[in-house]
Design a protein around this motif. Structure first.
Motif, PDB file in Angstrom:
ATOM      1  N   GLN A  91      36.791 -92.187  50.640  1.00 59.53           N
ATOM      2  CA  GLN A  91      35.774 -92.265  51.073  1.00 59.53           C
ATOM      3  C   GLN A  91      35.098 -92.746  52.226  1.00 59.53           C
ATOM      4  N   SER A  92      34.737 -92.319  53.016  1.00 62.46           N
ATOM      5  CA  SER A  92      33.223 -93.414  53.895  1.00 62.46           C
ATOM      6  C   SER A  92      34.999 -93.923  54.704  1.00 62.46           C
ATOM      7  N   LYS A  93      35.983 -93.256  54.818  1.00 61.35           N
ATOM      8  CA  LYS A  93      36.922 -94.281  55.596  1.00 61.35           C
ATOM      9  C   LYS A  93      37.415 -93.302  56.962  1.00 61.35           C
ATOM     10  N   ILE A  94      36.899 -94.106  58.757  1.00 61.90           N
ATOM     11  CA  ILE A  94      37.834 -93.242  59.856  1.00 61.90           C
ATOM     12  C   ILE A  94      39.219 -94.158  60.101  1.00 61.90           C
ATOM     13  N   MET A  95      39.251 -93.495  61.763  1.00 67.07           N
ATOM     14  CA  MET A  95      40.464 -94.455  61.485  1.00 67.07           C
ATOM     15  C   MET A  95      40.861 -93.649  63.093  1.00 67.07           C
ATOM     16  N   THR A  96      41.276 -94.431  64.505  1.00 66.14           N
ATOM     17  CA  THR A  96      41.982 -93.553  65.644  1.00 66.14           C
ATOM     18  C   THR A  96      42.463 -94.254  65.744  1.00 66.14           C
ATOM     19  N   PHE A 342      48.551 -99.730  67.111  1.00 67.05           N
ATOM     20  CA  PHE A 342      48.023-100.387  65.970  1.00 67.05           C
ATOM     21  C   PHE A 342      47.155 -99.226  66.115  1.00 67.05           C
ATOM     22  N   PRO A 343      46.487 -98.646  64.991  1.00 70.40           N
ATOM     23  CA  PRO A 343      46.023 -97.363  64.538  1.00 70.40           C
ATOM     24  C   PRO A 343      44.690 -98.448  63.617  1.00 70.40           C
ATOM     25  N   LYS A 344      43.281 -97.637  64.400  1.00 68.70           N
ATOM     26  CA  LYS A 344      42.237 -98.705  64.094  1.00 68.70           C
ATOM     27  C   LYS A 344      41.252 -98.375  62.429  1.00 68.70           C
ATOM     28  N   VAL A 345      40.376 -98.954  61.454  1.00 68.81           N
ATOM     29  CA  VAL A 345      40.436 -97.931  60.306  1.00 68.81           C
ATOM     30  C   VAL A 345      39.185 -98.642  59.972  1.00 68.81           C
ATOM     31  N   VAL A 346      38.114 -98.218  59.684  1.00 67.99           N
ATOM     32  CA  VAL A 346      36.751 -98.579  59.260  1.00 67.99           C
ATOM     33  C   VAL A 346      36.210 -98.018  58.029  1.00 67.99           C
ATOM     34  N   VAL A 347      35.741 -98.696  57.366  1.00 70.95           N
ATOM     35  CA  VAL A 347      35.561 -98.235  56.471  1.00 70.95           C
ATOM     36  C   VAL A 347      33.712 -98.207  56.667  1.00 70.95           C
ATOM     37  N   PHE A 348      32.532 -97.250  55.906  1.00 66.98           N
ATOM     38  CA  PHE A 348      31.185 -97.054  56.569  1.00 66.98           C
ATOM     39  C   PHE A 348      30.496 -96.733  54.913  1.00 66.98           C
ATOM     40  N   GLU A 349      29.161 -97.167  55.055  1.00 65.78           N
ATOM     41  CA  GLU A 349      28.541 -96.751  54.451  1.00 65.78           C
ATOM     42  C   GLU A 349      26.846 -95.824  54.321  1.00 65.78           C
TER      43      GLU A 349
END
Length: 349
Positions: A91-96, A342-349
């Motif tokens: 849930q709410s995890k995005i990656m570039t 490297f992949p960058k991952v952000v968890v948002f709310e």
């Protein structure tokens, strides 16, 4: 559940895209009962189907004569795609992630795609994002990724040259169980954004941005997602590309919509192009750069050396979303790096 089937396809005149599958709503694998997708805009085919089955649904696309699906059928290659409510993304995890284009010069070090594709696929599956954007994806790399991520994910993308899948792409993948696609387009980072292959900002190669508008089925919020790959040599091109994305946001996004801008911007954190993306867009909207003072020195590009500190050129910006955490995944898999980024991952709310 409501499912929007959507694909970017360039088809010959007189042909259409169809979808069929193992449930009544999709025609039970009978081409004559398949669903014909609607041609919405430039190369975008889309239809919405209400699927009642609680079980996993298998489906597949095929191309056939318009309004005559039993003639001249050409099935998509590979295994069936699957919709499975029990297999959810985080849930709410995005990656570039810039996965590095497949090139012969990498073969001597066993870094070409044939030696890395399993690593890339394994890494993305471990991260398990609900939305992710990739850069430097060639057609055969995209084909492999579509096979690996055939459950619940849909992908929107095309190559940056005039021919549809020629040269690198910046596809966006998203979870079809959680999101329905509203709109999608590829625009060129140039003065003529609708002209395929155009380049007017001084860059040697065409540069593109993939854009999708998604409906979050649970919250009913609209998400506007941008995935771009800026030029690596010309600062003017980087600045104009950032300005162009801001103008697109101003044109298509309302003040309350959720916005995600991500990609390999080939720009350092204090560069003009990054500052432009962080500048106010309107009275009530401003994108947040998800890197803070502590992350600014962390490398996202390591040139195969695995350096943890260094060039930070990959970004995720959020609008009307709050960052909960950020991760740069800089570990090896099976004693090898999956890419020179490297992949960058952000968890948002």
């Amino acid at each position: 559940m409501s499912i929007v089937f959507a694909q970017l396809r360039q088809l010959r005149y007189g042909y259409s895209l169809y979808v069929t599958g193992n449930c009544n709503e999709l025609g039970c694998w009978n081409p004559e009962k398949a669903i014909q997708l609607n041609y919405n805009e430039i190369d975008l085919w889309k239809c919405e189907v209400e699927i009642k089955s609680e079980n996993a649904v298998e489906y597949k696309y095929f191309v056939a004569k318009t309004n005559n699906p039993q003639w001249d059928i050409r099935w998509d290659e590979g295994q069936n795609k699957v919709l499975d409510r029990t297999k959810s993304t985080d849930q709410s995890k995005i990656m570039t992630f810039n996965i590095r284009y497949d090139c012969q010069e990498d073969a001597n070090q066993k870094r070409d795609w044939s030696h890395r594709k399993n690593l890339v696929q394994k890494l993305i599956k471990q991260i398990n994002p609900e939305i992710f954007g990739l850069q430097e994806v060639l057609a055969h790399q995209q084909a492999d990724l579509l096979q690996s991520f055939s459950t619940n994910y849909n992908s929107i993308g095309r190559g940056r040259q005039y021919n549809f899948w020629d040269d690198e792409a910046c596809p966006i993948f998203y979870d079809m169980i959680k999101y329905n696609l509203i709109k999608a387009e590829i625009f060129w980072l140039s003065d003529t954004p609708k002209n395929a292959g155009s380049k007017t900002y001084g860059n040697g190669f065409p540069r593109i941005c993939t854009y999708v508008s998604l409906l979050n089925k649970m919250s009913q919020d609209i998400y506007h997602v941008y995935n771009a790959h800026f030029d690596h040599e010309h600062k003017q091109s980087q600045v104009k590309s950032a300005e162009q994305i801001i103008k697109h946001i101003q044109q298509y996004c309302s003040a309350q919509d959720k916005i995600i801008v991500m990609g390999d911007l080939n720009s350092l954190p204090l560069s003009d192009s990054v500052k432009i993306l962080q500048s106010p867009i309107g009275q009530n909207l401003k994108l947040e750069n998800t890197i803070g003072a502590l992350e600014i020195v962390l490398a996202t590009y390591h040139a195969w050396y695995g350096m943890k500190l260094g060039m930070h050129i990959d970004y995720i910006f959020l609008g009307n979303l709050k960052k909960k955490s950020i991760m740069i995944i800089n570990d090896q898999i099976e004693k090898q790096y999956a890419s020179d980024h490297f992949p960058k991952v952000v968890v948002f709310e």
